[in-house]
Design a protein around this motif. Structure first.
Motif, PDB file in Angstrom:
ATOM      1  N   GLY A   1      -7.385  -7.416  11.921  1.00 27.28           N
ATOM      2  CA  GLY A   1      -7.302  -7.720  10.500  1.00 27.28           C
ATOM      3  C   GLY A   1      -6.287  -6.910   9.734  1.00 27.28           C
ATOM      4  O   GLY A   1      -6.325  -6.870   8.501  1.00 27.28           O
ATOM      5  N   CYS A   2      -5.335  -6.293  10.425  1.00 27.19           N
ATOM      6  CA  CYS A   2      -4.400  -5.370   9.759  1.00 27.19           C
ATOM      7  C   CYS A   2      -3.454  -6.064   8.775  1.00 27.19           C
ATOM      8  O   CYS A   2      -3.198  -5.561   7.701  1.00 27.19           O
ATOM      9  CB  CYS A   2      -3.590  -4.613  10.806  1.00 27.19           C
ATOM     10  SG  CYS A   2      -2.429  -3.424  10.117  1.00 27.19           S
ATOM     11  N   THR A  16      -2.457   5.304  10.963  1.00 22.07           N
ATOM     12  CA  THR A  16      -3.116   4.019  11.191  1.00 22.07           C
ATOM     13  C   THR A  16      -4.470   3.962  10.489  1.00 22.07           C
ATOM     14  O   THR A  16      -4.961   2.872  10.193  1.00 22.07           O
ATOM     15  CB  THR A  16      -3.315   3.771  12.695  1.00 22.07           C
ATOM     16  OG1 THR A  16      -4.057   4.863  13.263  1.00 22.07           O
ATOM     17  CG2 THR A  16      -1.979   3.647  13.400  1.00 22.07           C
ATOM     18  N   ALA A  17      -5.057   5.124  10.205  1.00 21.49           N
ATOM     19  CA  ALA A  17      -6.359   5.146   9.538  1.00 21.49           C
ATOM     20  C   ALA A  17      -6.288   4.454   8.182  1.00 21.49           C
ATOM     21  O   ALA A  17      -7.250   3.784   7.772  1.00 21.49           O
ATOM     22  CB  ALA A  17      -6.849   6.585   9.372  1.00 21.49           C
ATOM     23  N   VAL A  18      -5.176   4.596   7.491  1.00 19.26           N
ATOM     24  CA  VAL A  18      -5.015   3.936   6.188  1.00 19.26           C
ATOM     25  C   VAL A  18      -5.037   2.419   6.360  1.00 19.26           C
ATOM     26  O   VAL A  18      -5.688   1.698   5.591  1.00 19.26           O
ATOM     27  CB  VAL A  18      -3.698   4.382   5.521  1.00 19.26           C
ATOM     28  CG1 VAL A  18      -3.482   3.638   4.208  1.00 19.26           C
ATOM     29  CG2 VAL A  18      -3.690   5.884   5.288  1.00 19.26           C
ATOM     30  N   ILE A  76      -7.784  -0.339   4.947  1.00 17.67           N
ATOM     31  CA  ILE A  76      -7.436  -1.478   4.094  1.00 17.67           C
ATOM     32  C   ILE A  76      -7.831  -2.788   4.764  1.00 17.67           C
ATOM     33  O   ILE A  76      -8.274  -3.736   4.105  1.00 17.67           O
ATOM     34  CB  ILE A  76      -5.931  -1.477   3.727  1.00 17.67           C
ATOM     35  CG1 ILE A  76      -5.637  -2.552   2.676  1.00 17.67           C
ATOM     36  CG2 ILE A  76      -5.051  -1.684   4.922  1.00 17.67           C
ATOM     37  CD1 ILE A  76      -6.336  -2.359   1.373  1.00 17.67           C
ATOM     38  N   ALA A  77      -7.724  -2.858   6.095  1.00 14.60           N
ATOM     39  CA  ALA A  77      -8.161  -4.058   6.812  1.00 14.60           C
ATOM     40  C   ALA A  77      -9.656  -4.292   6.599  1.00 14.60           C
ATOM     41  O   ALA A  77     -10.100  -5.428   6.368  1.00 14.60           O
ATOM     42  CB  ALA A  77      -7.838  -3.935   8.297  1.00 14.60           C
ATOM     43  N   MET A 120       0.833  -1.191   0.000  1.00 15.12           N
ATOM     44  CA  MET A 120       0.000   0.000   0.000  1.00 15.12           C
ATOM     45  C   MET A 120       0.877   1.254   0.000  1.00 15.12           C
ATOM     46  O   MET A 120       1.746   1.398   0.852  1.00 15.12           O
ATOM     47  CB  MET A 120      -0.904   0.024   1.233  1.00 15.12           C
ATOM     48  CG  MET A 120      -1.889  -1.119   1.305  1.00 15.12           C
ATOM     49  SD  MET A 120      -3.017  -1.186  -0.117  1.00 15.12           S
ATOM     50  CE  MET A 120      -3.803   0.433   0.007  1.00 15.12           C
ATOM     51  N   PRO A 121       0.643   2.179  -0.938  1.00 19.39           N
ATOM     52  CA  PRO A 121       1.418   3.421  -0.960  1.00 19.39           C
ATOM     53  C   PRO A 121       0.882   4.429   0.047  1.00 19.39           C
ATOM     54  O   PRO A 121      -0.258   4.326   0.523  1.00 19.39           O
ATOM     55  CB  PRO A 121       1.213   3.922  -2.394  1.00 19.39           C
ATOM     56  CG  PRO A 121      -0.148   3.410  -2.759  1.00 19.39           C
ATOM     57  CD  PRO A 121      -0.297   2.082  -2.064  1.00 19.39           C
ATOM     58  N   LYS A 122       1.746   5.407   0.378  1.00 21.00           N
ATOM     59  CA  LYS A 122       1.340   6.564   1.184  1.00 21.00           C
ATOM     60  C   LYS A 122       0.616   6.173   2.475  1.00 21.00           C
ATOM     61  O   LYS A 122      -0.422   6.736   2.819  1.00 21.00           O
ATOM     62  CB  LYS A 122       0.444   7.489   0.357  1.00 21.00           C
ATOM     63  CG  LYS A 122       1.061   8.000  -0.936  1.00 21.00           C
ATOM     64  CD  LYS A 122       2.242   8.917  -0.675  1.00 21.00           C
ATOM     65  CE  LYS A 122       2.713   9.628  -1.952  1.00 21.00           C
ATOM     66  NZ  LYS A 122       3.282   8.723  -2.954  1.00 21.00           N
TER      67      LYS A 122
END
Length: 295
Positions: free
Chosen positions: A147-148, A101-103, A107-108, A95-97
């Motif tokens: 689920g990260c 942790t919100a990103v 994605i999780a 995953m870029p950028k």
């Protein structure tokens, strides 16, 4: 450490270049990042996605670890990239950028919603000033965000230079605080961490020098942009014969009955504490994994 995964050389391959995707099957890189993001022009994004996912499904890459770098979720291609990558089932999705942790939380949630197979890991590009400032929280997300799946940091030193105006000079002194901060966060949270790329593909010795620096700093490996950089990375991230021989002597010395309760011993004129046993075993395991791989 029987399951040690080598990531000395991690080569980016542009997803829009079919010849490059085919050639990657013959290259001695430990891992391949099949790129849908920076290496692909906007008008070639759809083609790159199709070619990369077909290549991963088709196989033929042997024991090379296969990673797909997708476009960010907020871009026009991000969602389709993620869906296609999940269907292709690489070893990991990069995953870029990843600046917070919100990103990773987002994605999780998407991976769960899309029923992504559990054996697909998530790698995170650390390439913004915000990522450096939030690095401890990002690193902890692997164990705190449900689920990260986070297992690896990849430094994006070119983007860091762009956003901070830091110069990409020999030795990388302007970036060293950020580099070591990211590395400490990764190690504190059990993550793999890969160094950024060396841009001058014609300067093989310069690449070799930076690979040596990367290994001395503590990285697991280096990301690469050209096949000519594979040999320097594979060589520099391998323990030397002298290191392996010394490591085996240290292990053998501590295994002697008379040293069973000693906290420190002398081997060939140098003092070693018990904490050095783990370092010695890591060097031997690394050497054996490389010997088994044959590159």
């Amino acid at each position: 450490m029987a399951d040690l995964r080598l990531r000395r050389s991690v080569l980016y391959m542009p997803g829009s270049n079919q010849r490059a995707l085919d050639k990657a099957k013959t290259l001695p890189a430990d891992s391949l990042i099949l790129d849908l993001e920076d290496a692909v022009a906007p008008e070639a994004k759809d083609l790159a996605r199709e070619q990369v996912c077909a290549a991963v499904k088709g196989g033929g890459y042997g024991d090379r670890e296969i990673v797909i770098r997708v476009n960010a979720p907020q871009t026009p291609w991000g969602e389709e990239d993620l869906k296609a990558a999940i269907e292709a089932r690489p070893d990991a999705i990069l995953m870029p950028k990843v600046s917070s942790t919100a990103v990773l939380e987002a994605i999780a949630n998407r991976l769960e919603a899309l029923d992504a197979p559990e054996d697909i890991d998530v790698w995170a590009m650390i390439e913004t000033p915000a990522a450096i400032l939030n690095i401890q929280h990002i690193a902890k997300a692997g164990s705190t965000v449900p689920g990260c799946r986070l297992t690896c940091f990849v430094l994006g030193t070119n983007d860091l230079a762009k956003d901070t105006w830091a110069q990409l000079v020999k030795g990388r002194a302007p970036m060293m605080p950020w580099i070591m901060f990211a590395l400490a966060a990764a190690r504190a949270n059990g993550l793999t961490i890969l160094d950024g790329v060396f841009n001058d593909i014609e300067d093989v010795e310069g690449c070799r020098e930076e690979c040596r620096q990367s290994r001395d700093l503590g990285f697991d490996g280096k990301t690469l942009i050209h096949p000519s950089q594979i040999e320097p990375a594979n060589t520099c991230f391998a323990p030397s014969g002298e290191e392996v021989a010394r490591a085996r002597k240290v292990i053998e010395a501590f295994d002697l009955p008379e040293n069973a309760k000693r906290g420190a011993i002398k081997v060939d004129g140098r003092m070693y504490e018990r904490q050095h046993i783990g370092m010695a075993r890591r060097a031997v395991s690394w050497h054996e994994a490389i010997a088994a791989k044959g590159t």
